[in-house]
Write an enzyme that holds these catalytic residues in place. Structure first.
Site, PDB file in Angstrom:
ATOM      1  N   LEU A 147       0.941  -1.376  -0.089  1.00  0.00           N
ATOM      2  CA  LEU A 147       0.002   0.055  -0.070  1.00  0.00           C
ATOM      3  C   LEU A 147       0.990   1.303   0.020  1.00  0.00           C
ATOM      4  O   LEU A 147       0.329   2.574   0.011  1.00  0.00           O
ATOM      5  CB  LEU A 147      -1.091   0.123   1.187  1.00  0.00           C
ATOM      6  CG  LEU A 147      -1.972  -1.240   1.256  1.00  0.00           C
ATOM      7  CD1 LEU A 147      -2.904  -1.286   2.431  1.00  0.00           C
ATOM      8  CD2 LEU A 147      -2.675  -1.244   0.254  1.00  0.00           C
ATOM      9  N   CYS A 148       2.057   1.103  -0.084  1.00  0.00           N
ATOM     10  CA  CYS A 148       3.086   2.327  -0.172  1.00  0.00           C
ATOM     11  C   CYS A 148       2.929   2.736  -1.555  1.00  0.00           C
ATOM     12  O   CYS A 148       3.089   2.217  -2.623  1.00  0.00           O
ATOM     13  CB  CYS A 148       4.415   2.123   0.116  1.00  0.00           C
ATOM     14  SG  CYS A 148       4.562   2.446   1.965  1.00  0.00           S
ATOM     15  N   HIS A 149       2.770   4.235  -1.876  1.00  0.00           N
ATOM     16  CA  HIS A 149       2.774   4.748  -3.212  1.00  0.00           C
ATOM     17  C   HIS A 149       4.374   4.925  -3.489  1.00  0.00           C
ATOM     18  O   HIS A 149       5.274   4.958  -2.889  1.00  0.00           O
ATOM     19  CB  HIS A 149       2.437   6.211  -3.003  1.00  0.00           C
ATOM     20  CG  HIS A 149       0.859   6.072  -2.697  1.00  0.00           C
ATOM     21  ND1 HIS A 149       0.544   6.338  -1.540  1.00  0.00           N
ATOM     22  CD2 HIS A 149      -0.207   6.412  -3.416  1.00  0.00           C
ATOM     23  CE1 HIS A 149      -0.703   6.374  -1.549  1.00  0.00           C
ATOM     24  NE2 HIS A 149      -1.255   6.525  -2.820  1.00  0.00           N
ATOM     25  N   ASP A 170      24.748  -8.583   7.817  1.00  0.00           N
ATOM     26  CA  ASP A 170      25.207  -9.333   6.683  1.00  0.00           C
ATOM     27  C   ASP A 170      26.492  -9.631   6.318  1.00  0.00           C
ATOM     28  O   ASP A 170      27.254 -10.387   6.316  1.00  0.00           O
ATOM     29  CB  ASP A 170      24.233  -9.243   5.395  1.00  0.00           C
ATOM     30  CG  ASP A 170      24.641 -10.406   4.379  1.00  0.00           C
ATOM     31  OD1 ASP A 170      24.408 -11.617   4.617  1.00  0.00           O
ATOM     32  OD2 ASP A 170      25.241  -9.819   3.317  1.00  0.00           O
ATOM     33  N   MET A 177       8.233   6.104   5.343  1.00  0.00           N
ATOM     34  CA  MET A 177       8.647   4.522   5.087  1.00  0.00           C
ATOM     35  C   MET A 177       9.762   4.512   4.508  1.00  0.00           C
ATOM     36  O   MET A 177      10.535   3.563   4.473  1.00  0.00           O
ATOM     37  CB  MET A 177       7.192   3.874   4.296  1.00  0.00           C
ATOM     38  CG  MET A 177       6.071   4.079   5.213  1.00  0.00           C
ATOM     39  SD  MET A 177       6.311   2.953   6.747  1.00  0.00           S
ATOM     40  CE  MET A 177       7.147   1.630   6.309  1.00  0.00           C
ATOM     41  N   GLU A 178      10.210   5.431   3.502  1.00  0.00           N
ATOM     42  CA  GLU A 178      11.449   5.338   2.619  1.00  0.00           C
ATOM     43  C   GLU A 178      12.570   5.298   3.587  1.00  0.00           C
ATOM     44  O   GLU A 178      13.469   4.763   3.398  1.00  0.00           O
ATOM     45  CB  GLU A 178      11.251   6.470   1.398  1.00  0.00           C
ATOM     46  CG  GLU A 178      10.392   5.982   0.230  1.00  0.00           C
ATOM     47  CD  GLU A 178       8.980   6.157   0.529  1.00  0.00           C
ATOM     48  OE1 GLU A 178       7.968   5.706  -0.030  1.00  0.00           O
ATOM     49  OE2 GLU A 178       8.501   7.067   1.700  1.00  0.00           O
TER      50      GLU A 178
END
Length: 167
Positions: free
Chosen positions: A78-80, A131, A116-117
């Site tokens: 649902l993120c644009h 990692d 969010m980004e």
């Protein structure tokens, strides 16, 4: 329940939907997210001296974070998709952890925010550090991933209490 108290991605029937931002104004929006990777002092020294077997941990993690920010909409439902205008990832050693502190900034001129980004950039940067160094330190801890500052948009500007930009 007021409009501000509702989940914007869930409709009245409980179905998930991507928010329609078509009628929102384009504004410059930024967000800063942080995180950290705590590790053994020897691991931090190995990373900072450039002696990790997998290569340059900091450069690789920085690139991974930037790439991840650009692909957030592919990972988070649902993120644009956004045409980001700037993404920066800063990684600083902190011997008091001991470990590395990450700060990611995302910027866009558009109709929706970039929290969010920024969070994705910070998270993937920390994951990449883990990692690349896990062969020598499997007990590293990723923590403190959060948005600490945002600007632009309807909700305005804010900073987390006590936050001061380290860049």
């Amino acid at each position: 329940m007021s409009e501000g108290d509702r989940l914007t991605h869930i409709d009245a029937s409980g179905a998930a939907n991507m928010v329609d931002v078509a009628d929102k104004a384009d504004t410059t929006r930024t967000a800063i997210a942080i995180g950290s990777v705590t590790m053994k002092p020897e691991t931090l020294e190995m990373i900072m001296s450039g002696n990790a077997k997998k290569g340059d941990v900091l450069a690789t993690a920085r690139i991974a974070g930037i790439m991840a920010a650009k692909r957030t909409h592919e990972m988070i439902p649902l993120c644009h998709p956004l045409a980001l205008t700037k993404v920066t990832v800063d990684i600083e050693p902190d011997e008091s952890l001991p470990g590395l502190r990450v700060q990611a900034l995302a910027k866009v001129t558009g109709k929706t925010g970039v929290e969010m980004e920024a969070l994705t950039a910070a998270s993937v940067t920390c994951l990449t550090i883990y990692d690349m160094a896990k062969a020598v330190d499997r007990f590293m801890v990723l923590s403190g991933i959060q948005v600490v500052e945002k600007s632009g948009g309807k909700s305005g500007d804010w900073k987390a209490p006590g936050w001061t930009d380290r860049s």
